[in-house]
Design a protein around this motif. Structure first.
Motif, PDB file in Angstrom:
ATOM      1  N   VAL A 146      -3.193  -5.035 -29.605  1.00 17.78           N
ATOM      2  CA  VAL A 146      -2.352  -5.037 -28.402  1.00 17.78           C
ATOM      3  C   VAL A 146      -2.639  -3.764 -27.619  1.00 17.78           C
ATOM      4  N   THR A 147      -2.303  -3.769 -26.347  1.00 14.19           N
ATOM      5  CA  THR A 147      -2.427  -2.579 -25.511  1.00 14.19           C
ATOM      6  C   THR A 147      -1.046  -2.000 -25.258  1.00 14.19           C
ATOM      7  N   ARG A 148      -0.900  -0.728 -25.538  1.00 15.08           N
ATOM      8  CA  ARG A 148       0.362  -0.032 -25.292  1.00 15.08           C
ATOM      9  C   ARG A 148       0.269   0.749 -23.989  1.00 15.08           C
ATOM     10  N   MET A 149       1.406   0.818 -23.301  1.00 15.51           N
ATOM     11  CA  MET A 149       1.477   1.589 -22.064  1.00 15.51           C
ATOM     12  C   MET A 149       2.072   2.952 -22.331  1.00 15.51           C
ATOM     13  N   SER A 150       1.758   3.888 -21.452  1.00 16.13           N
ATOM     14  CA  SER A 150       2.323   5.221 -21.558  1.00 16.13           C
ATOM     15  C   SER A 150       3.810   5.187 -21.220  1.00 16.13           C
ATOM     16  N   THR A 151       4.588   5.980 -21.938  1.00 18.81           N
ATOM     17  CA  THR A 151       6.016   6.094 -21.634  1.00 18.81           C
ATOM     18  C   THR A 151       6.233   6.819 -20.309  1.00 18.81           C
ATOM     19  N   ARG A 152       5.165   7.429 -19.766  1.00 18.01           N
ATOM     20  CA  ARG A 152       5.282   8.135 -18.486  1.00 18.01           C
ATOM     21  C   ARG A 152       5.331   7.170 -17.309  1.00 18.01           C
ATOM     22  N   LEU A 153       4.914   5.917 -17.560  1.00 14.30           N
ATOM     23  CA  LEU A 153       4.883   4.937 -16.478  1.00 14.30           C
ATOM     24  C   LEU A 153       6.107   4.028 -16.543  1.00 14.30           C
ATOM     25  N   PRO A 154       6.740   3.751 -15.392  1.00 13.98           N
ATOM     26  CA  PRO A 154       7.829   2.775 -15.372  1.00 13.98           C
ATOM     27  C   PRO A 154       7.325   1.420 -15.853  1.00 13.98           C
ATOM     28  N   LYS A 155       8.200   0.634 -16.447  1.00 15.28           N
ATOM     29  CA  LYS A 155       7.791  -0.598 -17.109  1.00 15.28           C
ATOM     30  C   LYS A 155       6.980  -1.529 -16.218  1.00 15.28           C
ATOM     31  N   TYR A 156       7.563  -2.044 -15.143  1.00 13.45           N
ATOM     32  CA  TYR A 156       6.869  -3.057 -14.365  1.00 13.45           C
ATOM     33  C   TYR A 156       5.709  -2.494 -13.546  1.00 13.45           C
ATOM     34  N   PRO A 199       7.005 -17.762 -38.961  1.00 12.26           N
ATOM     35  CA  PRO A 199       6.154 -18.282 -37.888  1.00 12.26           C
ATOM     36  C   PRO A 199       6.558 -17.730 -36.512  1.00 12.26           C
ATOM     37  N   ALA A 200       7.848 -17.530 -36.292  1.00 11.98           N
ATOM     38  CA  ALA A 200       8.308 -16.970 -35.014  1.00 11.98           C
ATOM     39  C   ALA A 200       7.790 -15.543 -34.829  1.00 11.98           C
ATOM     40  N   ASP A 201       7.774 -14.763 -35.913  1.00 15.11           N
ATOM     41  CA  ASP A 201       7.222 -13.405 -35.837  1.00 15.11           C
ATOM     42  C   ASP A 201       5.744 -13.450 -35.456  1.00 15.11           C
ATOM     43  N   LEU A 202       5.017 -14.390 -36.060  1.00 14.94           N
ATOM     44  CA  LEU A 202       3.589 -14.515 -35.767  1.00 14.94           C
ATOM     45  C   LEU A 202       3.383 -14.916 -34.309  1.00 14.94           C
ATOM     46  N   ALA A 203       4.190 -15.854 -33.825  1.00 14.53           N
ATOM     47  CA  ALA A 203       4.075 -16.271 -32.427  1.00 14.53           C
ATOM     48  C   ALA A 203       4.343 -15.093 -31.486  1.00 14.53           C
ATOM     49  N   ASP A 204       5.320 -14.272 -31.827  1.00 13.44           N
ATOM     50  CA  ASP A 204       5.621 -13.091 -31.003  1.00 13.44           C
ATOM     51  C   ASP A 204       4.413 -12.146 -30.945  1.00 13.44           C
ATOM     52  N   LEU A 205       3.763 -11.940 -32.082  1.00 11.18           N
ATOM     53  CA  LEU A 205       2.623 -11.027 -32.130  1.00 11.18           C
ATOM     54  C   LEU A 205       1.434 -11.589 -31.346  1.00 11.18           C
ATOM     55  N   VAL A 206       1.151 -12.869 -31.532  1.00 11.85           N
ATOM     56  CA  VAL A 206       0.025 -13.489 -30.824  1.00 11.85           C
ATOM     57  C   VAL A 206       0.249 -13.440 -29.314  1.00 11.85           C
ATOM     58  N   LEU A 207       1.466 -13.743 -28.883  1.00 12.74           N
ATOM     59  CA  LEU A 207       1.756 -13.721 -27.449  1.00 12.74           C
ATOM     60  C   LEU A 207       1.755 -12.295 -26.900  1.00 12.74           C
ATOM     61  N   PHE A 215       0.827 -15.404 -16.122  1.00  8.27           N
ATOM     62  CA  PHE A 215       0.660 -16.529 -17.039  1.00  8.27           C
ATOM     63  C   PHE A 215       1.628 -16.438 -18.210  1.00  8.27           C
ATOM     64  N   THR A 216       2.012 -15.223 -18.563  1.00  5.59           N
ATOM     65  CA  THR A 216       3.044 -15.022 -19.579  1.00  5.59           C
ATOM     66  C   THR A 216       4.115 -14.116 -18.995  1.00  5.59           C
ATOM     67  N   PRO A 217       5.285 -14.094 -19.587  1.00  9.28           N
ATOM     68  CA  PRO A 217       6.283 -13.089 -19.192  1.00  9.28           C
ATOM     69  C   PRO A 217       5.813 -11.696 -19.607  1.00  9.28           C
ATOM     70  N   PHE A 218       6.532 -10.671 -19.181  1.00 10.72           N
ATOM     71  CA  PHE A 218       6.313  -9.326 -19.705  1.00 10.72           C
ATOM     72  C   PHE A 218       6.901  -9.288 -21.115  1.00 10.72           C
ATOM     73  N   TYR A 219       6.107  -8.836 -22.072  1.00 12.86           N
ATOM     74  CA  TYR A 219       6.552  -8.819 -23.457  1.00 12.86           C
ATOM     75  C   TYR A 219       6.720  -7.395 -23.968  1.00 12.86           C
ATOM     76  N   SER A 220       7.582  -7.272 -24.992  1.00 15.67           N
ATOM     77  CA  SER A 220       7.723  -6.018 -25.733  1.00 15.67           C
ATOM     78  C   SER A 220       7.510  -6.317 -27.203  1.00 15.67           C
ATOM     79  N   LEU A 221       7.025  -5.340 -27.927  1.00 15.27           N
ATOM     80  CA  LEU A 221       6.845  -5.448 -29.364  1.00 15.27           C
ATOM     81  C   LEU A 221       7.408  -4.182 -29.989  1.00 15.27           C
TER      82      LEU A 221
END
Length: 307
Positions: A146-156, A199-207, A215-221
């Motif tokens: 997965v790609t993580r964003m910097s906490t210095r940047l606002p979310k959207y 399976p729900a945990d796996l789906a969360d990780l794959v998405l 194409f997808t919502p904004f997700y958090s992990l």
């Protein structure tokens, strides 16, 4: 001599050494695949599934570790669970269940306009049940990028900027892409599949590994926003352990623009695939799966002929 030929020569020499040592081996059998790396590519990953199914009819693929990103994460898990054909059927069934007339229904329910994420999650949940999760827990190490964003940047704004960087990478529109990536704090993170309990945990990780708005919502992990792992590493070689062994990389585009590492086997589609990653079409999945099987057979024949 290209890198694939050099690697096959090394395999041939290894086979000769083992034969001289008196080890029993099937004539023409290539060395086993120890590590597997899967490039992302949306539905183009159906090619990888077909390739593996064809390859395994002769040589089982039982890697010690797998590194995957985005949709290839599903391929990796389905390989370990012996459910590749089920995964293909599940995805086509999930597409069929998403009737064309549901566009306005989705809007009335306040859901996203595009159905891709729902189809994607539905397909994953159709493929993997709790028994499959137990197989994944007992199986080889699978690392999902997965790609993580910097906490210095606002979310959207940060996510939009990340998607812009993805565009720069794809179109090679700037020589300073890597500098920008580092400056704004985008970084890669590998998440082991074995941390998923359901399976729900796996789906969360794959998405999460496939997060590509709109194409997808904004997700958090784990409470932190993520983007498609392919933004930081399209071919996730760095997810493998630093150990000796034969590595096979399955790409999802002919002549893919990636640096080829010496000593590693690469396989790619034999045809230019004019299919967008997010084109959810059952006929195109069938085409990609069949092409993968054809290419898998050809690749295996080439290995056995040259070994």
């Amino acid at each position: 001599m290209d890198e694939r030929a050099k690697t096959l020569t090394a395999i041939r020499n290894d086979g000769a050494d083992r034969k001289r040592a008196g080890e029993k081996s099937r004539i023409g059998a290539p060395k086993e695949i120890n590590y597997l790396v899967l490039q992302g590519g949306g539905i183009r990953c159906a090619w990888q599934a077909g390739f593996i199914v064809a390859f395994e009819r002769t040589i089982p693929i039982r890697p010690w570790a797998i590194s995957a990103v985005s949709a290839s994460s599903t391929v990796a898990c389905a390989l370990v669970c012996r459910r590749l054909e089920l995964a293909i059927d599940s995805f086509k069934n999930a597409i069929a269940c998403n009737a064309t007339g549901r566009f306005f229904t989705r809007m009335l329910k306040g859901q996203g306009i595009l159905p891709h994420a729902d189809i994607y999650r539905n397909a994953v949940l159709r493929t993997f049940d709790q028994a499959a999760m137990e197989n994944l827990l007992a199986g080889p190490d699978i690392q999902i990028l997965v790609t993580r964003m910097s906490t210095r940047l606002p979310k959207y704004p940060g996510m939009l900027f990340g998607l812009s960087l993805c565009g720069l990478r794809e179109f090679r529109a700037g020589r300073h892409y890597r500098q920008m990536e580092a400056q704004f704090g985008f970084r890669k993170e590998f998440v082991p599949v074995k941390r998923c309990a359901t399976p729900a945990d796996l789906a969360d990780l794959v998405l999460a590994s496939s997060c590509t708005p709109p194409f997808t919502p904004f997700y958090s992990l784990d409470g932190r926003p993520v983007l498609d792992g392919g933004l930081t590493e399209s071919v996730p070689l760095s997810g493998l352990p630093h150990k000796k062994g034969l590595t096979l990389v399955l790409l999802t585009a002919k002549l893919a623009t990636t640096d080829r590492v010496p000593g590693i086997l690469y396989a790619e589609p034999s045809e230019a695939i004019g299919v967008n990653s997010w084109t959810y079409d059952a006929d195109k999945i069938d085409y990609l799966y069949a092409l993968g099987q054809k290419d898998g057979n050809s690749f295996l024949h080439g290995m056995c002929t040259e070994v």
